[in-house]
Design an enzyme around this catalytic site. Structure first.
Site, PDB file in Angstrom:
ATOM      1  N   MET A 122       0.853  -1.194   0.000  1.00 23.35           N
ATOM      2  CA  MET A 122       0.000   0.000   0.000  1.00 23.35           C
ATOM      3  C   MET A 122       0.887   1.241   0.000  1.00 23.35           C
ATOM      4  SD  MET A 122      -3.389   0.603   2.229  1.00 23.35           S
ATOM      5  CE  MET A 122      -2.713   0.827   3.838  1.00 23.35           C
ATOM      6  N   CYS A 123       0.495   2.223  -0.767  1.00 27.73           N
ATOM      7  CA  CYS A 123       1.149   3.525  -0.783  1.00 27.73           C
ATOM      8  C   CYS A 123       0.053   4.556  -1.003  1.00 27.73           C
ATOM      9  CB  CYS A 123       2.146   3.648  -1.935  1.00 27.73           C
ATOM     10  SG  CYS A 123       3.598   2.578  -1.775  1.00 27.73           S
ATOM     11  N   GLY A 124       0.381   5.811  -0.811  1.00 26.49           N
ATOM     12  CA  GLY A 124      -0.573   6.874  -1.085  1.00 26.49           C
ATOM     13  C   GLY A 124      -0.041   7.807  -2.152  1.00 26.49           C
TER      14      GLY A 124
END
Lengths: 290, 224
Positions: free
Chosen positions: A1-3
């Site tokens: 997960m990354c933003g």
């Protein structure tokens, strides 16, 4: 997960608020990744003054550049911004020859790239991001999944002049494509999968293709999961893979276009209540130009 | 009785959800969700809850008995694993709307993105607009009604859920086929459309899709 977050301003009255708005967006995405973060800001009058080349260097001590008398050096945490009224290539080459081990995080006439290891909120403060101005900004909060937590593994990847790419996901066949690029003489800074995507796009653009056709080729060549935000000095583009499990939301008003991994990162934008909000469809390229 | 009002811009979401979980009945209004995750999740009583604004992930997830209205868009997994009650989204929904839901009614007035009704296990889902790719993947039971179009690979590896689509289907997934609309199907579709607030739709405009039941048993002769 990354933003991922990105803001492309249409209304010049908002340029002075770019850094403040981008900081809010970036910090809202800290729960999607808090081991590293980075931003690219287009058009900041202090970091990238008009008529100047700007280069950012990571984890290096730089006081002056031999042969470039008018260089200005700005230290922002572990990132150093150097600008000078010379052609971009001249400044890049001067830094490379004097500091051969320095990691160049970005370069161009308009872009300033700041990135590093650490908590997004702390990094944004060390970058003095809220004070930044300009017409376009991109940000990334990283939760590393496939390569080490190092400053060279942080996004954005800005490997071509004024270009920048951020990625949520993981490329499955990046090692194969990396071998092809290396065979063509492309040099890499990290083991990171996203860098392969960025080098691939940069090569396509260097071959004279536009962003849309470069991203179409990327969709055909790259396997894996991705939501990408790809920018250069006059464009802002979003693409998702065919499965589209990595999230993305786009919002658009007459004053700006914004993209984020999640809607909550967009809540603080002026006029969000009347924005057109939608999710980009898989393998469709959305691009805006200045 | 006036609705209790909670301002999610000022109060902690976890505290608000905890308060809602303690109520046996009544009405509540949640303001300023601002895309937060898990808004009104885990309700287990016949409450009426209205959320004013866009929600993040898993809004009204695991719902039992409560009737939740979201006046805005919903993020990933709205009403995921709902057991009963209803969730109405007056806007669009992101991917995996109604995923694994066992019961209740999910209505989305706008579009739903990919994987709508994935692995649904008995819920009813009515989408006012169109749905994205891989919707009703491995859907086991329940009904999915789409007033617009469906994306690629609709109903891939479907079990016994019934799908009704008014518009075009980009492609059908493995073992999903179009089936005849019998009188019983017109009746159940009519009921679903009425309950969802679309009484003017003509059930004759819809096509039914379901399982060809060719994947239920291992067949040594299956070849690709």
């Amino acid at each position: 997960m990354c933003g991922i977050v990105g803001l492309h301003l249409r209304d010049p009255d908002l340029y002075p608020r770019l850094g403040e708005l981008l900081t809010g967006m970036l910090c809202e995405m800290e729960e999607r990744g808090a081991d590293s973060a980075g931003v690219a800001v287009y058009g900041d009058p202090v970091w990238s003054p008009p008529g100047h080349a700007t280069v950012t260097v990571l984890d290096a001590k730089i006081d002056k550049i031999a042969g470039i008398a008018d260089a200005t050096v700005i230290e922002l945490g572990t990132t150093t911004v150097i600008n000078a009224p010379v052609p971009v290539e001249t400044l890049v080459n001067a830094i490379r020859s004097e500091y051969p081990d320095a990691l160049i995080a970005g370069f161009g006439a308009d872009v300033t790239v700041l990135k590093g290891v650490g908590h997004p909120r702390v990094l944004a403060e060390s970058f003095q991001l809220p004070q930044a101005q300009g017409w376009q900004g991109v940000g990334h909060t990283r939760m590393a999944t496939e390569s080490a937590v190092t400053s060279s593994g942080a996004h954005p990847y800005a490997v071509g002049p004024d270009q920048c790419l951020v990625h949520n996901g993981s490329f499955a066949n990046h090692a194969t494509i990396r071998r092809h690029l290396v065979a063509q003489g492309v040099v890499f800074d990290s083991d990171n999968d996203t860098e392969v995507g960025a080098r691939y796009v940069a090569q396509q653009l260097a071959d004279g293709r536009d962003v849309e056709s470069a991203l179409k080729s990327l969709c055909a060549e790259f396997d894996g999961f991705y939501t990408l935000l790809v920018s250069n000095r006059d464009s802002f583009a979003v693409v998702r893979d065919a499965i589209a499990c990595k999230p993305a939301v786009i919002a658009e008003t007459d004053a700006w276009v914004a993209m984020a991994s999640e809607y909550r990162a967009l809540v603080g934008l002026p006029g969000i209540e009347n924005a057109r909000i939608f999710e980009p469809e898989p393998e469709r390229i959305y691009a805006w130009t200045r | 009785m006036d609705a209790m009002t909670f301002d999610l811009g000022a109060e902690r979401l976890r505290d608000v959800n905890r308060t809602l979980h303690r109520l046996k009945n009544g009405r509540a209004r949640l303001k300023n969700p601002n895309g937060k995750h898990s808004v009104a999740a885990g309700l287990r009583s016949p409450l009426s809850v209205v959320v004013n604004g866009h929600c993040g992930y898993y809004a009204a997830g695991m719902n039992q008995l409560a009737d939740v209205i979201i006046e805005g868009n919903a993020g990933v997994g709205v009403a995921e694993n709902m057991m009963s009650g209803s969730v109405r989204v007056h806007g669009n929904a992101s991917q995996s709307a109604g995923a694994t839901a066992h019961g209740g009614l999910l209505v989305i007035t706008g579009d739903a993105a990919a994987r709508c009704g994935i692995s649904m296990k008995g819920a009813d889902i009515v989408v006012g607009g169109s749905i994205g790719h891989m919707s009703a993947f491995m859907a086991q039971a329940g009904r999915l009604v789409v007033r617009g179009d469906a994306g690629e690979a609709l109903g891939d590896s479907i079990y016994e859920a019934r799908l009704y689509v008014r518009g075009k289907v980009a492609s059908l997934g493995a073992d999903c086929i179009a089936k005849d609309m019998l009188a019983e199907h017109h009746t159940e579709l009519r009921d679903l459309l009425d309950r969802a607030g679309f009484p003017d739709d003509d059930t004759a405009d819809y096509t039914r899709y379901g399982s060809a039941r060719q994947l239920y048993h291992f067949n040594a002769g299956n070849e690709y």
